[in-house]
Design a protein around this motif. Structure first.
Motif, mmCIF file in Angstrom:
data_model
loop_
_atom_site.group_PDB
_atom_site.id
_atom_site.type_symbol
_atom_site.label_atom_id
_atom_site.label_comp_id
_atom_site.label_asym_id
_atom_site.label_seq_id
_atom_site.Cartn_x
_atom_site.Cartn_y
_atom_site.Cartn_z
ATOM 1 N N SER A 64 -8.084 3.603 -3.421
ATOM 2 C CA SER A 64 -7.785 3.236 -2.035
ATOM 3 C C SER A 64 -6.296 2.937 -1.843
ATOM 4 C CB SER A 64 -8.651 2.065 -1.576
ATOM 5 O OG SER A 64 -8.347 0.910 -2.323
ATOM 6 N N GLU A 65 -5.666 2.332 -2.822
ATOM 7 C CA GLU A 65 -4.231 2.046 -2.720
ATOM 8 C C GLU A 65 -3.424 3.341 -2.803
ATOM 9 O OE1 GLU A 65 -1.010 -0.639 -2.110
ATOM 10 O OE2 GLU A 65 -3.163 -0.870 -1.840
ATOM 11 N N ALA A 66 -3.842 4.260 -3.675
ATOM 12 C CA ALA A 66 -3.187 5.565 -3.770
ATOM 13 C C ALA A 66 -3.351 6.321 -2.449
ATOM 14 C CB ALA A 66 -3.771 6.369 -4.925
ATOM 15 N N SER A 67 -4.531 6.248 -1.854
ATOM 16 C CA SER A 67 -4.782 6.917 -0.571
ATOM 17 C C SER A 67 -3.924 6.326 0.539
ATOM 18 C CB SER A 67 -6.264 6.818 -0.196
ATOM 19 O OG SER A 67 -7.044 7.547 -1.112
ATOM 20 N N ALA A 68 -3.760 5.006 0.547
ATOM 21 C CA ALA A 68 -2.925 4.354 1.562
ATOM 22 C C ALA A 68 -1.470 4.812 1.422
ATOM 23 C CB ALA A 68 -3.037 2.837 1.444
ATOM 24 N N PHE A 69 -0.999 4.922 0.179
ATOM 25 C CA PHE A 69 0.358 5.403 -0.075
ATOM 26 C C PHE A 69 0.507 6.840 0.424
ATOM 27 C CE2 PHE A 69 3.468 7.466 -2.907
ATOM 28 C CZ PHE A 69 4.582 6.691 -2.627
ATOM 29 N N PRO A 118 16.208 -17.660 2.743
ATOM 30 C CA PRO A 118 16.494 -16.469 3.549
ATOM 31 C C PRO A 118 15.506 -15.344 3.265
ATOM 32 C CG PRO A 118 18.099 -16.706 1.794
ATOM 33 C CD PRO A 118 17.221 -17.924 1.744
ATOM 34 N N GLU A 119 15.309 -14.493 4.251
ATOM 35 C CA GLU A 119 14.465 -13.315 4.067
ATOM 36 C C GLU A 119 15.115 -12.425 3.013
ATOM 37 O OE1 GLU A 119 11.359 -14.224 6.165
ATOM 38 O OE2 GLU A 119 11.529 -12.151 5.532
ATOM 39 N N PRO A 120 14.304 -11.794 2.168
ATOM 40 C CA PRO A 120 14.902 -10.897 1.169
ATOM 41 C C PRO A 120 15.633 -9.749 1.857
ATOM 42 C CG PRO A 120 12.501 -11.052 0.896
ATOM 43 C CD PRO A 120 12.879 -11.862 2.093
ATOM 44 N N GLN A 121 16.727 -9.359 1.266
ATOM 45 C CA GLN A 121 17.495 -8.234 1.796
ATOM 46 C C GLN A 121 17.082 -6.970 1.055
ATOM 47 O OE1 GLN A 121 19.621 -8.668 4.484
ATOM 48 N NE2 GLN A 121 18.637 -10.645 4.402
ATOM 49 N N GLY A 122 17.159 -5.832 1.718
ATOM 50 C CA GLY A 122 16.840 -4.572 1.072
ATOM 51 C C GLY A 122 15.356 -4.261 1.127
ATOM 52 N N PRO A 123 14.952 -3.228 0.379
ATOM 53 C CA PRO A 123 13.557 -2.781 0.434
ATOM 54 C C PRO A 123 12.591 -3.802 -0.137
ATOM 55 C CG PRO A 123 14.890 -1.353 -0.988
ATOM 56 C CD PRO A 123 15.773 -2.435 -0.486
ATOM 57 N N ARG A 124 11.380 -3.754 0.343
ATOM 58 C CA ARG A 124 10.314 -4.615 -0.162
ATOM 59 C C ARG A 124 9.168 -3.740 -0.638
ATOM 60 N NH1 ARG A 124 10.078 -8.292 5.151
ATOM 61 N NH2 ARG A 124 12.228 -8.927 5.101
ATOM 62 N N VAL A 125 8.463 -4.215 -1.608
ATOM 63 C CA VAL A 125 7.318 -3.467 -2.119
ATOM 64 C C VAL A 125 6.227 -3.441 -1.054
ATOM 65 C CG1 VAL A 125 5.537 -3.380 -3.895
ATOM 66 C CG2 VAL A 125 7.850 -4.079 -4.500
ATOM 67 N N ARG A 126 5.806 -2.236 -0.667
ATOM 68 C CA ARG A 126 4.744 -2.092 0.327
ATOM 69 C C ARG A 126 3.411 -1.764 -0.313
ATOM 70 N NH1 ARG A 126 6.185 1.972 5.033
ATOM 71 N NH2 ARG A 126 3.973 1.650 5.365
ATOM 72 N N PHE A 127 3.440 -1.211 -1.519
ATOM 73 C CA PHE A 127 2.211 -0.769 -2.167
ATOM 74 C C PHE A 127 2.103 -1.388 -3.553
ATOM 75 C CE2 PHE A 127 3.408 2.374 0.953
ATOM 76 C CZ PHE A 127 2.229 2.490 1.669
ATOM 77 N N ALA A 128 0.869 -1.542 -4.007
ATOM 78 C CA ALA A 128 0.612 -2.171 -5.301
ATOM 79 C C ALA A 128 0.634 -1.111 -6.404
ATOM 80 C CB ALA A 128 -0.733 -2.897 -5.273
ATOM 81 N N PHE A 129 1.823 -0.834 -6.907
ATOM 82 C CA PHE A 129 1.936 0.094 -8.031
ATOM 83 C C PHE A 129 1.492 -0.625 -9.294
ATOM 84 C CE2 PHE A 129 5.113 1.631 -4.978
ATOM 85 C CZ PHE A 129 4.681 2.940 -4.837
#
Length: 111
Positions: free
Chosen positions: A90-95, A15-26
């Motif tokens: 670049s990841e910080a800028s995307a966030f 099943p697809e994960p429920q709830g929030p998913r990580v969008r950025f690479a912290f």
């Protein structure tokens, strides 16, 4: 001679994960942070953190809250609410861009 009917092959659907998913690479010890507010008290910074994470959990999922006290002399003391950390700028800028798209302000800073 009749062929025996073949047994069905077992399949499993994950099943697809429920709830929030990580969008950025912290990154735990990354050198970049995103500052989302500078407030007059630590309590105000905590309140702001609760508000932004509740309003956009998909953005902040996996993020670390950093509150830094900054004494600016004649301008007074501020508590900088920062989010991170990020291994590359670049990841910080995307966030930060995602935060701006959601209607808030931010800046990328060195942690």
């Amino acid at each position: 001679v009749e062929a025996e009917p073949s047994a069905p092959v077992a399949t499993e659907t994950v099943p697809e994960p429920q709830g929030p998913r990580v969008r950025f690479a912290f990154a735990a010890n990354g050198p970049y942070l995103v500052q989302i507010a500078a407030l007059r008290s630590e309590e105000a910074a905590e309140t702001s953190w609760k508000r932004v994470t509740a309003s956009a959990p998909e953005l902040y999922y996996g993020a670390t809250k950093i509150i830094q006290r900054a004494d600016l002399g004649s301008e007074g003391v501020f508590y900088r609410l920062r989010v991170g950390a990020f291994a590359d700028r670049s990841e910080a800028s995307a966030f930060c861009e995602a935060i701006k798209e959601a209607g808030a302000n931010c800046i990328v800073v060195n942690g």
